[in-house]
Design an enzyme around this catalytic site. Structure first.
Site, mmCIF file in Angstrom:
data_model
loop_
_atom_site.group_PDB
_atom_site.id
_atom_site.type_symbol
_atom_site.label_atom_id
_atom_site.label_comp_id
_atom_site.label_asym_id
_atom_site.label_seq_id
_atom_site.Cartn_x
_atom_site.Cartn_y
_atom_site.Cartn_z
ATOM 1 N N GLY A 1 6.175 -8.567 -3.670
ATOM 2 C CA GLY A 1 5.575 -9.124 -2.457
ATOM 3 C C GLY A 1 4.310 -9.922 -2.651
ATOM 4 O O GLY A 1 4.029 -10.848 -1.890
ATOM 5 N N ASP B 1 0.159 -1.069 4.558
ATOM 6 C CA ASP B 1 0.773 -0.632 5.811
ATOM 7 C C ASP B 1 0.380 0.831 6.024
ATOM 8 O O ASP B 1 -0.671 1.118 6.594
ATOM 9 C CB ASP B 1 2.285 -0.848 5.678
ATOM 10 C CG ASP B 1 3.062 -0.531 6.944
ATOM 11 O OD1 ASP B 1 2.457 -0.491 8.013
ATOM 12 O OD2 ASP B 1 4.283 -0.329 6.862
ATOM 13 N N LYS C 1 -2.394 -3.298 8.156
ATOM 14 C CA LYS C 1 -1.952 -2.820 9.475
ATOM 15 C C LYS C 1 -2.608 -1.473 9.710
ATOM 16 O O LYS C 1 -2.006 -0.428 9.446
ATOM 17 C CB LYS C 1 -0.436 -2.592 9.459
ATOM 18 C CG LYS C 1 0.421 -3.816 9.568
ATOM 19 C CD LYS C 1 1.875 -3.345 9.717
ATOM 20 C CE LYS C 1 2.840 -4.356 9.188
ATOM 21 N NZ LYS C 1 4.216 -3.840 9.111
ATOM 22 N N VAL D 1 6.147 -8.360 9.325
ATOM 23 C CA VAL D 1 5.906 -9.750 8.959
ATOM 24 C C VAL D 1 6.645 -10.135 7.688
ATOM 25 O O VAL D 1 6.909 -9.303 6.828
ATOM 26 C CB VAL D 1 4.392 -10.034 8.789
ATOM 27 C CG1 VAL D 1 3.688 -10.019 10.131
ATOM 28 C CG2 VAL D 1 3.738 -9.050 7.828
ATOM 29 N N ASP E 1 8.997 -9.993 2.255
ATOM 30 C CA ASP E 1 10.422 -10.120 2.556
ATOM 31 C C ASP E 1 10.870 -9.165 3.639
ATOM 32 O O ASP E 1 10.206 -8.190 3.973
ATOM 33 C CB ASP E 1 11.244 -9.807 1.309
ATOM 34 C CG ASP E 1 11.277 -8.313 1.009
ATOM 35 O OD1 ASP E 1 10.195 -7.718 0.873
ATOM 36 O OD2 ASP E 1 12.378 -7.727 0.946
HETATM 37 P P1 IMP Z 1 2.820 1.052 2.546
HETATM 38 O O1 IMP Z 1 3.092 1.976 1.386
HETATM 39 O O2 IMP Z 1 3.358 1.632 3.825
HETATM 40 O O3 IMP Z 1 1.359 0.687 2.655
HETATM 41 O O4 IMP Z 1 3.635 -0.272 2.381
HETATM 42 C C1 IMP Z 1 3.987 -0.711 1.156
HETATM 43 C C2 IMP Z 1 4.931 -1.853 1.094
HETATM 44 O O5 IMP Z 1 5.810 -1.932 2.210
HETATM 45 C C3 IMP Z 1 4.207 -3.167 1.055
HETATM 46 O O6 IMP Z 1 3.709 -3.448 -0.230
HETATM 47 C C4 IMP Z 1 5.321 -4.102 1.446
HETATM 48 O O7 IMP Z 1 6.110 -4.390 0.326
HETATM 49 C C5 IMP Z 1 6.122 -3.288 2.439
HETATM 50 N N1 IMP Z 1 5.753 -3.664 3.800
HETATM 51 C C6 IMP Z 1 5.006 -2.975 4.696
HETATM 52 N N2 IMP Z 1 4.891 -3.630 5.846
HETATM 53 C C7 IMP Z 1 5.565 -4.796 5.690
HETATM 54 C C8 IMP Z 1 5.804 -5.934 6.549
HETATM 55 O O8 IMP Z 1 5.368 -6.030 7.706
HETATM 56 N N3 IMP Z 1 6.564 -6.917 6.007
HETATM 57 C C9 IMP Z 1 7.072 -6.873 4.745
HETATM 58 N N4 IMP Z 1 6.862 -5.843 3.918
HETATM 59 C C10 IMP Z 1 6.125 -4.805 4.386
HETATM 60 MG MG MG Z 2 4.850 -4.664 -1.714
#
Ligand code: IMP
Ligand code: MG
Length: 178
Positions: A47, A106, A134, A156, A162
């Site tokens: 990403g 996120d 977020k 997003v 993606d």
């Molecule tokens: P987290 O562990 O929940 O902080 O999220 C980790 C991963 O989820 C990020 O590095 C993204 O690859 C994916 N991700 C989270 N939110 C989004 C989004 O809105 N769009 C695309 N990928 C997301």
């Molecule tokens: Mg990622």
């Protein structure tokens, strides 16, 4: 005649110009903070590949770039917090000033896992650059040292991000309704 229906382009949330302007600002901050340090950029695949490519070109300092591939288990739009490293760094980071570059924080679980992992390798310092945050979905505390934009709880895509591997090449950040 075939009637292949293409889905509409995602609704713009952040334009290419807005992203570029912010990336230049972040680059200037990083350049100032690491002026006398050996900077090792670690970009999280896949990403952050677009963000990292633009960010390193906004930093006029000698630096190295390495990549971490991760996979977090979960469905297509949420993460479980269980992260597997699918591609490890090619070089040690011991004694280096590491800047982890992520596309989006996120829940924060992925970045928390990665930072804990990198810290065991004894870098001289470890900071985080994330293009997007977020905050409403935060489940793990992760201080973001260089943050591009705070966004609402929407899914997003684009600029490297993606949905089911699509849209990474979109030049702006848009919202999809999964
Ligand atoms: P987290 O562990 O929940 O902080 O999220 C980790 C991963 O989820 C990020 O590095 C993204 O690859 C994916 N991700 C989270 N939110 C989004 C989004 O809105 N769009 C695309 N990928 C997301
Ligand atoms: Mg990622």
């Amino acid at each position: 005649m075939t009637s292949t229906k293409l889905p509409p382009n995602p609704a713009p949330l952040l334009t290419t110009d807005a992203i570029q302007a912010r990336v230049l600002e972040l680059g200037a901050m990083i350049e100032r903070d690491y002026a006398d340090k050996e900077l090792a950029v670690v970009a999280v695949l896949a990403g952050s590949f677009v963000f990292a490519a633009d960010l390193v070109r906004a930093v006029n300092l000698p630096l190295s770039v390495d990549f971490l591939g991760v996979r977090s288990y979960g469905d297509s739009t949420t993460t479980s917090g269980i992260v597997r490293i699918t591609h490890d760094l090619m070089r040690p980071i011991e004694g280096k000033h590491v800047l982890l570059v992520e596309d989006i924080v996120d829940t924060g679980l992925t970045v928390r896992f990665l930072m804990d992992n990198l810290l065991t390798r004894q870098p001289a310092s470890l900071k985080l650059a994330a293009l997007l945050h977020k905050p409403v979905r935060a489940r793990a505390a992760v201080p973001i040292d260089y943050l591009g934009f705070t966004i609402e709880d929407v899914f997003v895509v684009g600029y490297g991000l993606d949905h089911a591997q699509r849209y990474r090449n979109l030049p702006y950040i848009g919202v999809v309704t999964p």
